[in-house]
Design a protein around this motif. Sequence first.
Motif, PDB file in Angstrom:
ATOM      1  N   ARG A 117      44.250  50.152  54.579  1.00 44.45           N
ATOM      2  CA  ARG A 117      45.067  49.316  53.563  1.00 44.45           C
ATOM      3  C   ARG A 117      45.872  48.554  54.084  1.00 44.45           C
ATOM      4  NH1 ARG A 117      48.397  51.730  50.418  1.00 44.45           N
ATOM      5  NH2 ARG A 117      48.660  53.775  51.703  1.00 44.45           N
ATOM      6  N   PHE A 118      46.107  48.745  55.367  1.00 43.04           N
ATOM      7  CA  PHE A 118      47.362  47.565  55.908  1.00 43.04           C
ATOM      8  C   PHE A 118      47.053  47.145  57.542  1.00 43.04           C
ATOM      9  CE2 PHE A 118      49.628  51.171  54.100  1.00 43.04           C
ATOM     10  CZ  PHE A 118      49.935  50.860  52.774  1.00 43.04           C
ATOM     11  N   ASP A 119      47.124  45.804  57.898  1.00 44.17           N
ATOM     12  CA  ASP A 119      46.770  45.454  58.967  1.00 44.17           C
ATOM     13  C   ASP A 119      47.863  45.914  60.095  1.00 44.17           C
ATOM     14  OD1 ASP A 119      44.928  44.173  60.582  1.00 44.17           O
ATOM     15  OD2 ASP A 119      45.816  42.320  60.663  1.00 44.17           O
ATOM     16  N   GLY A 120      47.410  46.372  60.989  1.00 42.28           N
ATOM     17  CA  GLY A 120      48.522  46.783  62.214  1.00 42.28           C
ATOM     18  C   GLY A 120      47.396  47.300  63.436  1.00 42.28           C
ATOM     19  N   PRO A 121      48.160  47.311  64.417  1.00 45.17           N
ATOM     20  CA  PRO A 121      47.818  47.731  65.873  1.00 45.17           C
ATOM     21  C   PRO A 121      46.685  49.202  65.544  1.00 45.17           C
ATOM     22  CG  PRO A 121      49.942  47.693  66.196  1.00 45.17           C
ATOM     23  CD  PRO A 121      49.782  47.621  64.583  1.00 45.17           C
ATOM     24  N   LEU A 122      45.518  49.253  66.059  1.00 45.72           N
ATOM     25  CA  LEU A 122      44.492  50.269  65.830  1.00 45.72           C
ATOM     26  C   LEU A 122      44.859  51.541  66.798  1.00 45.72           C
ATOM     27  CD1 LEU A 122      41.885  50.763  64.370  1.00 45.72           C
ATOM     28  CD2 LEU A 122      40.640  49.912  66.362  1.00 45.72           C
ATOM     29  N   ASP A 127      50.997  61.593  68.548  1.00 47.01           N
ATOM     30  CA  ASP A 127      51.966  61.255  69.778  1.00 47.01           C
ATOM     31  C   ASP A 127      51.710  60.189  70.449  1.00 47.01           C
ATOM     32  OD1 ASP A 127      53.510  61.799  71.746  1.00 47.01           O
ATOM     33  OD2 ASP A 127      52.933  63.910  72.023  1.00 47.01           O
ATOM     34  N   THR A 128      52.638  59.307  69.905  1.00 48.91           N
ATOM     35  CA  THR A 128      52.574  58.039  70.371  1.00 48.91           C
ATOM     36  C   THR A 128      53.185  57.889  71.958  1.00 48.91           C
ATOM     37  OG1 THR A 128      54.780  57.301  69.614  1.00 48.91           O
ATOM     38  CG2 THR A 128      52.877  56.809  68.434  1.00 48.91           C
ATOM     39  N   THR A 129      53.587  59.174  72.354  1.00 47.58           N
ATOM     40  CA  THR A 129      54.059  59.133  74.113  1.00 47.58           C
ATOM     41  C   THR A 129      52.781  59.359  75.098  1.00 47.58           C
ATOM     42  OG1 THR A 129      54.635  61.368  73.933  1.00 47.58           O
ATOM     43  CG2 THR A 129      56.426  60.008  73.187  1.00 47.58           C
ATOM     44  N   ARG A 130      51.862  59.762  74.342  1.00 50.73           N
ATOM     45  CA  ARG A 130      50.600  60.037  75.372  1.00 50.73           C
ATOM     46  C   ARG A 130      49.159  59.845  74.815  1.00 50.73           C
ATOM     47  NH1 ARG A 130      52.530  65.802  76.127  1.00 50.73           N
ATOM     48  NH2 ARG A 130      54.533  64.791  75.886  1.00 50.73           N
ATOM     49  N   GLY A 131      48.356  59.856  75.459  1.00 53.89           N
ATOM     50  CA  GLY A 131      47.023  59.806  74.980  1.00 53.89           C
ATOM     51  C   GLY A 131      46.419  58.508  74.901  1.00 53.89           C
ATOM     52  N   GLU A 132      44.956  58.457  74.415  1.00 51.65           N
ATOM     53  CA  GLU A 132      44.359  57.135  74.307  1.00 51.65           C
ATOM     54  C   GLU A 132      44.223  56.669  72.846  1.00 51.65           C
ATOM     55  OE1 GLU A 132      40.071  55.979  76.223  1.00 51.65           O
ATOM     56  OE2 GLU A 132      40.152  57.685  74.685  1.00 51.65           O
ATOM     57  N   SER A 133      44.762  55.442  72.527  1.00 47.54           N
ATOM     58  CA  SER A 133      44.402  54.931  71.253  1.00 47.54           C
ATOM     59  C   SER A 133      42.928  54.748  70.595  1.00 47.54           C
ATOM     60  CB  SER A 133      45.228  53.669  71.168  1.00 47.54           C
ATOM     61  OG  SER A 133      44.685  52.664  71.626  1.00 47.54           O
ATOM     62  N   ALA A 134      42.991  54.405  69.493  1.00 51.62           N
ATOM     63  CA  ALA A 134      41.511  54.289  68.772  1.00 51.62           C
ATOM     64  C   ALA A 134      40.961  53.157  69.461  1.00 51.62           C
ATOM     65  CB  ALA A 134      41.768  54.295  67.264  1.00 51.62           C
ATOM     66  N   ALA A 135      41.925  51.986  69.541  1.00 53.14           N
ATOM     67  CA  ALA A 135      41.397  50.891  70.157  1.00 53.14           C
ATOM     68  C   ALA A 135      40.830  51.021  71.674  1.00 53.14           C
ATOM     69  CB  ALA A 135      42.435  49.585  70.204  1.00 53.14           C
ATOM     70  N   GLN A 174      35.079  40.191  71.971  1.00 55.47           N
ATOM     71  CA  GLN A 174      36.167  40.220  70.671  1.00 55.47           C
ATOM     72  C   GLN A 174      36.215  41.723  70.427  1.00 55.47           C
ATOM     73  OE1 GLN A 174      34.297  37.564  68.122  1.00 55.47           O
ATOM     74  NE2 GLN A 174      35.897  36.215  68.240  1.00 55.47           N
ATOM     75  N   PRO A 175      36.814  42.519  71.399  1.00 57.40           N
ATOM     76  CA  PRO A 175      37.018  43.868  71.023  1.00 57.40           C
ATOM     77  C   PRO A 175      38.065  43.881  69.794  1.00 57.40           C
ATOM     78  CG  PRO A 175      38.372  43.284  73.030  1.00 57.40           C
ATOM     79  CD  PRO A 175      37.350  42.246  72.701  1.00 57.40           C
ATOM     80  N   LEU A 176      37.828  45.116  69.319  1.00 56.59           N
ATOM     81  CA  LEU A 176      38.714  45.340  68.031  1.00 56.59           C
ATOM     82  C   LEU A 176      40.070  45.588  68.339  1.00 56.59           C
ATOM     83  CD1 LEU A 176      36.512  47.438  65.651  1.00 56.59           C
ATOM     84  CD2 LEU A 176      36.935  45.331  65.344  1.00 56.59           C
ATOM     85  N   ARG A 177      41.145  45.042  67.740  1.00 54.03           N
ATOM     86  CA  ARG A 177      42.589  45.418  68.200  1.00 54.03           C
ATOM     87  C   ARG A 177      43.293  45.829  67.002  1.00 54.03           C
ATOM     88  NH1 ARG A 177      42.310  45.781  73.523  1.00 54.03           N
ATOM     89  NH2 ARG A 177      41.522  43.822  74.458  1.00 54.03           N
ATOM     90  N   THR A 178      42.822  45.461  65.708  1.00 57.16           N
ATOM     91  CA  THR A 178      43.645  45.972  64.653  1.00 57.16           C
ATOM     92  C   THR A 178      42.710  46.807  63.647  1.00 57.16           C
ATOM     93  OG1 THR A 178      42.997  43.833  63.208  1.00 57.16           O
ATOM     94  CG2 THR A 178      44.740  43.453  64.932  1.00 57.16           C
ATOM     95  N   THR A 179      43.515  47.257  62.583  1.00 60.55           N
ATOM     96  CA  THR A 179      42.962  48.174  61.486  1.00 60.55           C
ATOM     97  C   THR A 179      41.982  47.273  60.673  1.00 60.55           C
ATOM     98  OG1 THR A 179      44.987  48.063  60.290  1.00 60.55           O
ATOM     99  CG2 THR A 179      44.718  49.805  61.642  1.00 60.55           C
ATOM    100  N   GLY A 180      42.813  46.099  60.305  1.00 61.37           N
ATOM    101  CA  GLY A 180      41.951  45.177  59.572  1.00 61.37           C
ATOM    102  C   GLY A 180      40.597  44.797  59.992  1.00 61.37           C
ATOM    103  N   GLU A 181      40.548  44.396  61.375  1.00 61.97           N
ATOM    104  CA  GLU A 181      39.442  44.034  62.174  1.00 61.97           C
ATOM    105  C   GLU A 181      38.173  45.244  61.884  1.00 61.97           C
ATOM    106  OE1 GLU A 181      41.235  41.095  65.461  1.00 61.97           O
ATOM    107  OE2 GLU A 181      40.571  43.067  65.866  1.00 61.97           O
ATOM    108  N   LEU A 182      38.869  46.501  62.226  1.00 65.36           N
ATOM    109  CA  LEU A 182      37.854  47.493  62.116  1.00 65.36           C
ATOM    110  C   LEU A 182      37.322  47.745  60.536  1.00 65.36           C
ATOM    111  CD1 LEU A 182      36.489  50.054  63.146  1.00 65.36           C
ATOM    112  CD2 LEU A 182      38.489  51.322  62.849  1.00 65.36           C
ATOM    113  N   ALA A 183      38.465  47.748  59.537  1.00 60.39           N
ATOM    114  CA  ALA A 183      37.798  48.083  58.171  1.00 60.39           C
ATOM    115  C   ALA A 183      36.822  46.890  57.865  1.00 60.39           C
ATOM    116  CB  ALA A 183      38.937  47.812  57.405  1.00 60.39           C
ATOM    117  N   GLU A 184      37.060  45.404  58.209  1.00 57.02           N
ATOM    118  CA  GLU A 184      36.124  44.606  58.081  1.00 57.02           C
ATOM    119  C   GLU A 184      34.754  44.626  58.656  1.00 57.02           C
ATOM    120  OE1 GLU A 184      35.811  39.524  58.292  1.00 57.02           O
ATOM    121  OE2 GLU A 184      37.821  40.520  58.885  1.00 57.02           O
ATOM    122  N   LEU A 185      34.786  44.956  59.692  1.00 58.38           N
ATOM    123  CA  LEU A 185      33.540  45.280  60.305  1.00 58.38           C
ATOM    124  C   LEU A 185      32.485  46.545  59.888  1.00 58.38           C
ATOM    125  CD1 LEU A 185      32.577  45.539  64.067  1.00 58.38           C
ATOM    126  CD2 LEU A 185      31.956  47.309  62.842  1.00 58.38           C
TER     127      LEU A 185
END
Length: 312
Positions: A117-122, A127-135, A174-185
């Motif tokens: 519902r919001f565009d932001g980093p994917l 736990d934002t201190t470790r691990g791999e993001s969805a992007a 053009q790899p996905l970077r944002t939630t908006g790009e993923l939702a649109e795809l």
Amino acid sequence: MSFVHTTVLLNETVEAALTDPNGTYVDGTFGRGGHARLLLSRLGPQGRLIAFDKDPEAVAAATEGEHAIRDPRFAIHHCSFARMGEVLPAGSITGVLLDLGVSSPQIDNPARGFSFRFDGPLDMRMDTTRGESAAEFLARADERHIAQVIRDYGEERFAASIAKALVARRESGQPLRTTGELAELVARSVRTREPGQDPATRTFQALRILVNAELEELEQGLSAALGLLASGGHLAVISFHSLEDRIVKNFIAHESREEVDRRAPFAPPSRVLRLKPLGRIKPSAAEIKANPRSRSAVLRVAERLPLAGGAA
């Protein structure tokens, strides 16, 4: 910015977990502390509450600012509830409560990347201190792996089409970077969808579960809780989708059945009963009306039984 969280099945969960006001309890998913604060208010002077959360923002909500919990009976650990058995001694806990899934502050903050519902980093990491993001996952995984994740964790019938489109976009530079790009795809890849459901719902759920290893941690956490609970202690778990609820339901069912060797039917059971199911609770119509996010919640409760010989 402050994000509001409405605790689901608040009174029902605390009442289900609380058996002794002077006991020691675990809130394995502190979030913004709705269950924890109510439980603390009902504990006696000898009672104790130990909380866990792997989200640094949740830990900060418990320890910093005007809403911090300044109660000597309370402590919080920055780690997953899957690891609570490493922190606490076996058989020492009177009750364990778990409120699974993502919290409203996580969903409603675009910077966390949980919501279409919001565009932001994917991102989607709890736990934002470790691990791999969805992007980062989508940037490296092959098409087959992506499809498997979306199919298995999102129960998405168009998983193959979505994965193909994701990899095609990545290969185009053009790899996905944002939630908006993923939702649109995803919206372009999903041909039909249930009325009222955004096409991206299942894909976002799948990636979130993968990034946070939610199902694996749930299985580990349930086993840890069983080991920590004293005889007569209660386990109370709220789940929000069928994959979680199935794990909780099957775990309780498995631990509430004896196993007997059919080749030696008069021998003692190879595994004794360790849990007694106490029921399943759904939100009331009034709660669902006040908080639509509660509509899929299921609370399952079980009691720890003593082991053979009277040991906890």
